[in-house]
Write an enzyme that holds these catalytic residues in place. Sequence first.
Site, PDB file in Angstrom:
ATOM      1  N   SER A  26       0.848  -1.197   0.000  1.00 19.26           N
ATOM      2  CA  SER A  26       0.000   0.000   0.000  1.00 19.26           C
ATOM      3  C   SER A  26       0.883   1.246   0.000  1.00 19.26           C
ATOM      4  O   SER A  26       1.656   1.445  -0.927  1.00 19.26           O
ATOM      5  CB  SER A  26      -0.952  -0.018   1.205  1.00 19.26           C
ATOM      6  OG  SER A  26      -1.859   1.053   1.152  1.00 19.26           O
ATOM      7  N   THR A  27       0.809   2.073   1.046  1.00 21.51           N
ATOM      8  CA  THR A  27       1.581   3.314   1.086  1.00 21.51           C
ATOM      9  C   THR A  27       3.078   3.032   0.958  1.00 21.51           C
ATOM     10  O   THR A  27       3.631   2.254   1.720  1.00 21.51           O
ATOM     11  CB  THR A  27       1.318   4.059   2.405  1.00 21.51           C
ATOM     12  OG1 THR A  27      -0.082   4.247   2.559  1.00 21.51           O
ATOM     13  CG2 THR A  27       2.018   5.405   2.416  1.00 21.51           C
ATOM     14  N   HIS A  57      -2.652  -0.939  -3.288  1.00 21.36           N
ATOM     15  CA  HIS A  57      -3.791  -0.068  -3.006  1.00 21.36           C
ATOM     16  C   HIS A  57      -3.649   1.220  -3.816  1.00 21.36           C
ATOM     17  O   HIS A  57      -2.715   1.995  -3.598  1.00 21.36           O
ATOM     18  CB  HIS A  57      -3.868   0.273  -1.518  1.00 21.36           C
ATOM     19  CG  HIS A  57      -4.174  -0.904  -0.651  1.00 21.36           C
ATOM     20  ND1 HIS A  57      -3.899  -0.916   0.698  1.00 21.36           N
ATOM     21  CD2 HIS A  57      -4.749  -2.099  -0.929  1.00 21.36           C
ATOM     22  CE1 HIS A  57      -4.282  -2.067   1.216  1.00 21.36           C
ATOM     23  NE2 HIS A  57      -4.796  -2.800   0.246  1.00 21.36           N
ATOM     24  N   MET A 106      -0.191   1.077   5.252  1.00 19.78           N
ATOM     25  CA  MET A 106      -0.986   1.312   6.453  1.00 19.78           C
ATOM     26  C   MET A 106      -1.962   0.167   6.665  1.00 19.78           C
ATOM     27  O   MET A 106      -2.395  -0.489   5.723  1.00 19.78           O
ATOM     28  CB  MET A 106      -1.776   2.616   6.316  1.00 19.78           C
ATOM     29  CG  MET A 106      -0.932   3.865   6.388  1.00 19.78           C
ATOM     30  SD  MET A 106      -1.936   5.380   6.414  1.00 19.78           S
ATOM     31  CE  MET A 106      -2.340   5.548   4.684  1.00 19.78           C
ATOM     32  N   ASP A 138      -4.404  -5.016   5.913  1.00 19.54           N
ATOM     33  CA  ASP A 138      -4.890  -5.790   4.772  1.00 19.54           C
ATOM     34  C   ASP A 138      -3.828  -6.809   4.359  1.00 19.54           C
ATOM     35  O   ASP A 138      -2.663  -6.464   4.196  1.00 19.54           O
ATOM     36  CB  ASP A 138      -5.213  -4.857   3.603  1.00 19.54           C
ATOM     37  CG  ASP A 138      -5.892  -5.579   2.451  1.00 19.54           C
ATOM     38  OD1 ASP A 138      -6.535  -6.625   2.690  1.00 19.54           O
ATOM     39  OD2 ASP A 138      -5.790  -5.090   1.310  1.00 19.54           O
TER      40      ASP A 138
END
Length: 360
Positions: A176-177, A203, A296, A299
């Site tokens: 993600s991030t 993401h 973050m 998930d």
Amino acid sequence: MIRVLVVDDSAFMRKLISDFLSAEQEIEVVGTARNGEDALKRIKELNPDVVTLDVEMPVLNGTEALKQILAEHDLAVIMVSSQTKQGKELTIHCLELGAFDFVTKPSGSISLDLHKVRGQIVERVLAAGLSRKRTEKQVSPKPFMKPPSPIPAAAPRLQEVRSGSSLRKIISIGTSTGGPRALQRVVTKLPKDIEAPILIVQHMPAGFTASLATRLDYLSQITIKEAQDGDIAKNGVAYIAPGGLNMSLHEQGAALVIRLSPEDTDSRHKPSVNYLFESISNIKGYEKIAVIMTGMGSDGTEGVKKMVASGHTKVIAEKEESCVVFGMPKSVIKAGLAHETRHVDDIAHAIISSMKKERA
């Protein structure tokens, strides 16, 4: 308190973003700037922790400003992007250069409906500020510290996948991030003859994953593409889940078929790492390598649990020291699910080594 500088060539956008952030107790907007050149001056004057930086600006655009900011200052930058083709491509490039994350304007460079992404702007600024403070704590000296408390016993060591297996392989990656930059540092090191398909969930909103795939494909030996519904997963090809759709993998005869779905899940992310990993857990007769990198939240943890429970799964989590945000890997490690923890620059080697061991 997280100190923020807001940079946008539109006075209206500067006002809206500043108002959104100033309403939060943990955030102080210390100033604004109208372009990249102005931003560089204001950063020196104000010393912010976080900068929100418009991608497309006159005088000095977001990409060029970002390069100078990261070269001269230790702070987190969040790109604010339009939905134009050029805006998407520039945003992906900015993430690869080291931008913390990005937010998209809902309806062009001057978005009257910017309130739609207010929560995203606030969330990313808070995460960026906390991440920067975590990094400062890691590198600052700590004299007169009491000895650390004993670390709780780790979960039982997971059984490694057996070497000598002739089973076919599947590689899956969730991030993600900070993911675009991490992916660049991993997939570009994978050899073109790697004997497994690679399924990736990053993401990201709709429209941006195609630009990410194109960029990574240009830099890599393997083929990288945005997945399409019905794709047959082939060795040496990486498939990135499209933003706004969930991706799953299924057996169909001797083939592995990718399916895309707009359905919502318990995850607030679409695509969801859990959704992909859970589908892979149902596939029999394959060795599976699951990789969880920077991001973050948590998930991927539930999906990894199901993959491990299904057997023949090796789990690699990114180490805290190389994560932009140590959330998703931390969750997997804390649950006792990681066989290995690796710096992002060592993850490709860990994947390749696992493949060799399993073939030995």
